[in-house]
Design an enzyme around this catalytic site. Structure first.
Site, mmCIF file in Angstrom:
data_model
loop_
_atom_site.group_PDB
_atom_site.id
_atom_site.type_symbol
_atom_site.label_atom_id
_atom_site.label_comp_id
_atom_site.label_asym_id
_atom_site.label_seq_id
_atom_site.Cartn_x
_atom_site.Cartn_y
_atom_site.Cartn_z
ATOM 1 N N HIS B 79 28.645 5.525 -1.176
ATOM 2 C CA HIS B 79 29.200 6.290 -2.296
ATOM 3 C C HIS B 79 30.630 6.729 -1.969
ATOM 4 O O HIS B 79 31.545 6.505 -2.762
ATOM 5 C CB HIS B 79 28.335 7.508 -2.605
ATOM 6 N N ASP B 108 59.030 -7.928 -13.667
ATOM 7 C CA ASP B 108 57.834 -8.034 -12.841
ATOM 8 C C ASP B 108 58.072 -7.217 -11.576
ATOM 9 O O ASP B 108 59.113 -6.574 -11.447
ATOM 10 C CB ASP B 108 57.505 -9.495 -12.487
ATOM 11 N N TRP B 143 31.637 7.912 5.233
ATOM 12 C CA TRP B 143 32.882 7.220 4.879
ATOM 13 C C TRP B 143 33.940 7.428 5.944
ATOM 14 O O TRP B 143 34.900 6.682 6.024
ATOM 15 C CB TRP B 143 33.388 7.669 3.499
ATOM 16 N N SER B 173 45.243 -5.313 1.938
ATOM 17 C CA SER B 173 45.564 -5.288 0.509
ATOM 18 C C SER B 173 46.479 -4.116 0.172
ATOM 19 O O SER B 173 47.503 -4.274 -0.493
ATOM 20 C CB SER B 173 44.260 -5.199 -0.286
ATOM 21 N N SER B 174 46.117 -2.928 0.662
ATOM 22 C CA SER B 174 46.903 -1.733 0.334
ATOM 23 C C SER B 174 48.307 -1.813 0.911
ATOM 24 O O SER B 174 49.280 -1.432 0.248
ATOM 25 C CB SER B 174 46.220 -0.485 0.882
ATOM 26 N N HIS B 257 43.919 12.499 5.830
ATOM 27 C CA HIS B 257 44.474 13.532 4.969
ATOM 28 C C HIS B 257 45.571 13.023 4.041
ATOM 29 O O HIS B 257 45.518 13.304 2.856
ATOM 30 C CB HIS B 257 44.893 14.799 5.701
ATOM 31 N N GLU B 259 45.525 10.273 2.909
ATOM 32 C CA GLU B 259 44.708 9.523 1.945
ATOM 33 C C GLU B 259 44.328 10.382 0.736
ATOM 34 O O GLU B 259 44.325 9.889 -0.391
ATOM 35 C CB GLU B 259 43.456 8.987 2.641
ATOM 36 N N TYR B 261 46.060 12.610 -0.617
ATOM 37 C CA TYR B 261 47.222 12.664 -1.517
ATOM 38 C C TYR B 261 47.479 11.300 -2.149
ATOM 39 O O TYR B 261 48.006 11.212 -3.260
ATOM 40 C CB TYR B 261 48.447 13.209 -0.772
ATOM 41 N N SER B 272 51.582 13.943 -15.770
ATOM 42 C CA SER B 272 52.981 14.317 -16.012
ATOM 43 C C SER B 272 53.613 13.444 -17.093
ATOM 44 O O SER B 272 54.675 13.777 -17.615
ATOM 45 C CB SER B 272 53.799 14.216 -14.720
ATOM 46 N N HIS B 306 42.904 20.113 10.024
ATOM 47 C CA HIS B 306 42.076 21.123 9.333
ATOM 48 C C HIS B 306 40.710 20.539 8.953
ATOM 49 O O HIS B 306 39.836 21.265 8.516
ATOM 50 C CB HIS B 306 42.795 21.735 8.123
ATOM 51 N N HIS B 307 40.542 19.234 9.169
ATOM 52 C CA HIS B 307 39.204 18.646 9.012
ATOM 53 C C HIS B 307 38.386 18.849 10.277
ATOM 54 O O HIS B 307 37.237 18.439 10.339
ATOM 55 C CB HIS B 307 39.308 17.150 8.715
ATOM 56 N N THR B 332 51.910 22.311 -4.477
ATOM 57 C CA THR B 332 50.853 21.994 -5.433
ATOM 58 C C THR B 332 50.810 23.033 -6.538
ATOM 59 O O THR B 332 50.699 22.709 -7.727
ATOM 60 C CB THR B 332 49.496 21.925 -4.706
ATOM 61 N N LYS B 335 53.479 22.519 -9.078
ATOM 62 C CA LYS B 335 53.149 21.505 -10.073
ATOM 63 C C LYS B 335 52.282 22.092 -11.188
ATOM 64 O O LYS B 335 52.527 21.864 -12.369
ATOM 65 C CB LYS B 335 52.414 20.329 -9.408
ATOM 66 N N ARG B 454 25.447 19.224 4.435
ATOM 67 C CA ARG B 454 25.695 17.909 3.824
ATOM 68 C C ARG B 454 24.842 16.865 4.505
ATOM 69 O O ARG B 454 24.405 17.054 5.636
ATOM 70 C CB ARG B 454 27.151 17.488 4.029
#
Lengths: 239, 637
Positions: B79, B108, B143, B173-174, B257, B259, B261, B272, B306-307, B332, B335, B454
């Site tokens: 998931h 293009d 994950w 790919s990314s 982290h 990731e 964002y 926006s 912080h994780h 943040t 925004k 969890r």
């Protein structure tokens, strides 16, 4: 599109992920830089993080190996067998010198392509003539790169004979992975140079587009060189 | 495509004249690739949603036996992996592909064939990592795949092999896409499209590409170590050999982290675009929005630990990462306030995309607030690995990314297809989605604070968790209904939706100046941009009177055929207009297949099938090299 530009496209892609579908160079770009050059710079940015991660891991694990052999100190195993310090700094200094000289040859290869259109004075000596030979300098760069790889193969083989493999300890795992990744990059660079040389031999490298092809290969080559300077300093020289 | 001279269509005709299956396989058109990303990612979104539904069914009541513990591990792992790598990132990529060239006034991306390659690698990598769940051998290490848990010592089966190799494939790919989009945005802008005139979606995408380029190498290295440990017996994560049990966590979260964002900034960009359009006002504080986006990207690299507050890094490290994490709330928050100020005193139209955009502001703020709570190390110690964390990141990912992406889909559907999505069904989807989401995730705050951990597949009754879990499960079922309504609307509206013109919403940016769906060449004539809101300059100059403009003739352009901003209504073929288009080619697909086959051969190594592994890997490598050679020696256009 002519066969010439098609082959020119080929060169832009000689290295895996940073393939470049160049629009023809007369296409308008915002910065005036060719797309391929911008892409190679972003690719190099990414590669910096790759090697930064590999080098950091090596440094974090430095001195953490539970068993030897060790890079800079002797180690006696429980059975009493003595393993000498693994790293051979004089030999690696020689290979480092070879790789640095390859960057020098690379600079001259690019200059040779750029000088192609300029007339050569009849009084020009052998050096001026040699400066125009892009084939010589491309071959020289590729050969010096290959010699570096030869040094690395020798180094890896002798380490294995002395009892250090990638499985032995943290030093072996981090050392072989880091320098192996660098060696793989040098190998790709040598193949890239060889394909440039092949194009040069088949149709001659000249003109703005070809200068760019050599230029982006040179960017990559110098980058791989700079990474080696970091590796040599941090892994070999600092005890 | 340039070679095909078919009759022209007007109005709702397909984007290109050629629509056979081969035309999709061989396409290098950024719009078609974007469309393929969209469909594929929505499919994986359904797969990830199905996995979530099974998880929630198992947790509906105490001690349910709906799935086994092993299956449950595979479900929550897949998931997360599916939603992050196969749904949300590619949904963003769908918009990168479709919108960036249109928004900057290009025909293009910089490297069209590389773009096709990125898509095919994503598709094949997605299949590679997803199919094992059908055989109950899917990845089961979460994950985040923490090593040493994922080394062969603790995970001997093939499950983790699929995850390690699959993520490497998806990383290629990314990265390829990121190099492509950075080059596109730097180098392919229309004349006058300065960086500070880029539409906000393109700006946020630009930041995201840098995050991708810099964040993927650390996880690549972490995965290489794990792969070597599993396949070749190295000692990177072997504690007995002196390895640091935190090495993986550091490398993973240095990627992980940024990731988050990578997942949220494209959604920020989409809303926006939506909010100014439906408020009929320029975006409030454009410059600050750009700077705060850059700031978020920059600070995103300094907060990874912080994780890891619960691993015992010590007071100094905890304090530094706490502070950095709190700092990130500033850009943040800027925004959030700017979006509200954009709507302030605007002529607001409550269309479906606008509702989703407003929902993002509200829901993301809730997730943001619980995020600030986590930034405090002592509080986080209590919350780590509880459902409170699950509630937090679903508010930012579902309430943020997914809401923003839905806003984007409803907003850009008329541009992509030439037809509107049904407004009534869209409203049903919106309300079911909003209520379902809050019913699912809000109770998790409470079950988490009451101590529910969890990743447990069963729990005993009588701990005060029962009602909250039941609510979460009912909420999930509501989300299933909402998604079914969306899917029906999305598919049906392609043929039955009301016909949309060039600019159905009265928007301000270049993509709305051309027909819907756009012709293959995008712009018959490249516009010369003189402000941030070129289309409002053209149609309603009063709206942009306060914005800085330059004169159309301020710069000399050669070979760009630039003309003042205009609306294009006629539809021609590229050949009629004499616009050179890239040739369609299947070589990127061939190359992508070779690469994936090459990687997949590695899986045999651990089962003493050296010959098989080498055959598959070398065969794949040969395909890769052959494909690359054919690709590189063939002319682009």
């Amino acid at each position: 599109m002519t066969a010439q530009t098609a082959a020119a496209h080929a060169q832009g892609h000689a290295h895996g992920h940073d393939a470049h579908d160049a629009h023809e160079h007369h296409h308008y770009t915002t910065t005036g830089l060719d797309n391929r050059k911008v892409a190679v710079w972003t690719f190099i940015g990414s590669e910096c993080m790759l090697f930064a991660s590999l080098i950091s891991t090596y440094l974090i694990y430095k001195g953490k190996s539970v068993i030897g052999p060790f890079p800079h100190t002797e180690w006696t195993d429980p059975a009493g067998k003595v393993y000498k310090a693994i790293l051979d700094i004089p030999v690696t200094s020689a290979s480092t010198f070879v790789l640095l000289m390859s960057s020098f040859a690379m600079v001259l290869a690019l200059q040779a392509v750029q000088l192609k259109g300029k007339p050569l004075a009849p009084t020009a000596g052998w050096w001026e003539r040699l400066q125009r030979s892009s084939q010589f300098w491309l071959l020289a760069t590729a050969l010096l790169g290959t010699v570096f790889l030869g040094f690395q193969s020798y180094e890896f083989t002798s380490f294995v004979h002395e009892g250090l493999t990638i499985k032995t300890n943290l030093f072996g795992s981090t050392f072989f992975t880091l320098t192996g990744f660098h060696g793989a990059h040098v190998t790709v660079g040598v193949l890239w140079l060889m394909s440039l040389l092949w194009i040069d031999r088949s149709r001659g490298l000249a003109g703005k587009n070809d200068e760019l092809l050599v230029d982006i290969c040179a960017l990559y080559w110098h980058f791989v060189d700079v990474v080696w300077i970091a590796i040599f300093t941090l892994i070999y020289l600092i005890k | 495509m340039a070679t095909i001279a078919a009759p022209t269509h007007a109005g709702t005709a397909a984007a290109s004249e050629n629509t056979g299956i081969w035309s999709w396989i061989s396409t290098v058109d950024h719009k078609r690739i974007g469309t393929m990303y969209l469909w594929t990612a929505l499919f994986f979104f359904l797969v990830g949603g199905l996995e979530a539904t099974l998880i929630r069914t198992q947790l509906m009541r105490p001690n349910m036996g709906f799935v086994s513990a092993e299956t449950y591990n595979q479900l929550f792992t897949m998931h997360g992996t599916t939603m992050v790598f196969l749904a949300v990132m590619p949904l963003s990529a769908a918009f990168f592909n479709y919108l960036i060239p249109l928004q900057i006034g290009a025909r293009d991306v910089a490297f069209p064939r590389l773009n096709a390659f990125s898509y095919w690698v994503y598709l094949l990598g997605g299949i590679f990592i997803t199919v094992p769940i059908l055989f109950q051998i899917a990845p089961d290490g979460g994950w985040f795949g923490y090593a040493p848990l994922t080394t062969t010592q603790f995970s001997a089966g093939p499950n983790i092999d699929f995850w390690v190799i699959g993520l490497q494939i998806l990383g290629v790919s990314s990265l390829a896409a990121a190099f492509n989009f950075i080059t596109t945005i730097i180098n392919m802008r229309a004349p006058g499209m300065t960086l500070m005139r880029l539409p906000m979606f393109t700006w946020m995408s630009f930041v995201v590409q840098f995050l991708l380029v810099l964040a993927f190498p650390p996880i690549t290295v972490a995965l290489v170590f794990l792969l070597f440990d599993r396949f070749f017996g190295t000692t990177f994560y072997a504690i007995a050999a002196g390895a640091d049990p935190l090495l993986w966590q550091h490398l993973f979260w240095v990627f992980g982290h940024p990731e988050v964002y990578i997942l949220i900034l494209p959604a920020f960009g989409l809303v926006s675009e939506v909010l100014p359009t439906f408020s009929k006002k320029p975006l409030f504080g454009y410059n600050v929005m750009v700077y705060s986006g850059i700031m978020i990207g920059f600070l995103g690299f300094g907060v990874w630990a912080h994780h890891m507050f619960a691993v015992g890094m010590g007071a100094i490290a905890d304090s530094i990462f706490s502070t950095m994490t709190m700092l990130i709330a500033i850009p943040t928050g800027v925004k959030i306030f700017n979006w509200i100020a954009t709507m302030w005193a605007g002529e607001i139209r409550f269309t479906v995309p606008m509702k989703f955009a407003i929902a993002l502001i509200a829901m993301f703020t809730i997730g943001g607030i619980s995020g600030v709570m986590h930034s405090s190390a002592p509080a986080d110690l209590q919350q780590t690995d509880t459902y409170f964390v699950v509630a937090h990141f679903h508010y930012v990912l579902f309430g943020g990314s997914i809401m923003g992406i839905f806003a984007g889909i409803y907003h850009y559907y008329p541009k992509m297809t030439g037809r509107f999505m049904h407004e009534g069904l869209g409203n049903v989807h919106f309300w079911l989605n909003l209520i379902g989401m809050n019913l699912t995730f809000f109770p998790m705050h409470f079950s988490g604070l009451l101590g529910m951990p969890r990743r447990v597949y069963q729990y005993d009754a009588g701990q005060g968790w029962d009602t909250f879990n039941l609510m979460s499960t009912y909420g999930t079922y509501l989300l299933v209904v909402a998604t079914a309504v969306f899917a029906w609307n999305f598919i049906r509206s392609r043929s039955t939706g009301a016909v949309a013109g060039n600019d159905p919403w009265g928007a301000a940016t270049l993509e709305w100046s051309i027909p819907s769906p756009p012709p293959e060449y995008n712009f018959a004539q490249i516009p010369e941009v003189t402000s941030r809101y070129p289309l409002w300059d053209l149609k309603d100059p009063a709206k942009t009177a306060g914005i800085e403009h330059s004169h159309a003739d301020a710069m000399t352009i050669t070979d760009a055929h630039a003309v003042p901003v205009h609306e294009e209504t006629e539809r021609h073929t590229a050949r009629e207009l004499g616009i050179p288009m890239p040739f369609p080619t299947a070589k990127p697909l061939f190359t992508a297949v070779g690469m994936v086959v090459m990687f997949s051969g590695l899986t045999f190594l651990r089962y003493d099938m050296f010959a098989v592994a080498m055959t598959v890997t070398i065969g794949g490598a040969a395909m890769l090299i052959g494909g690359l050679y054919a690709w590189l020696t063939a002319p682009l256009e």
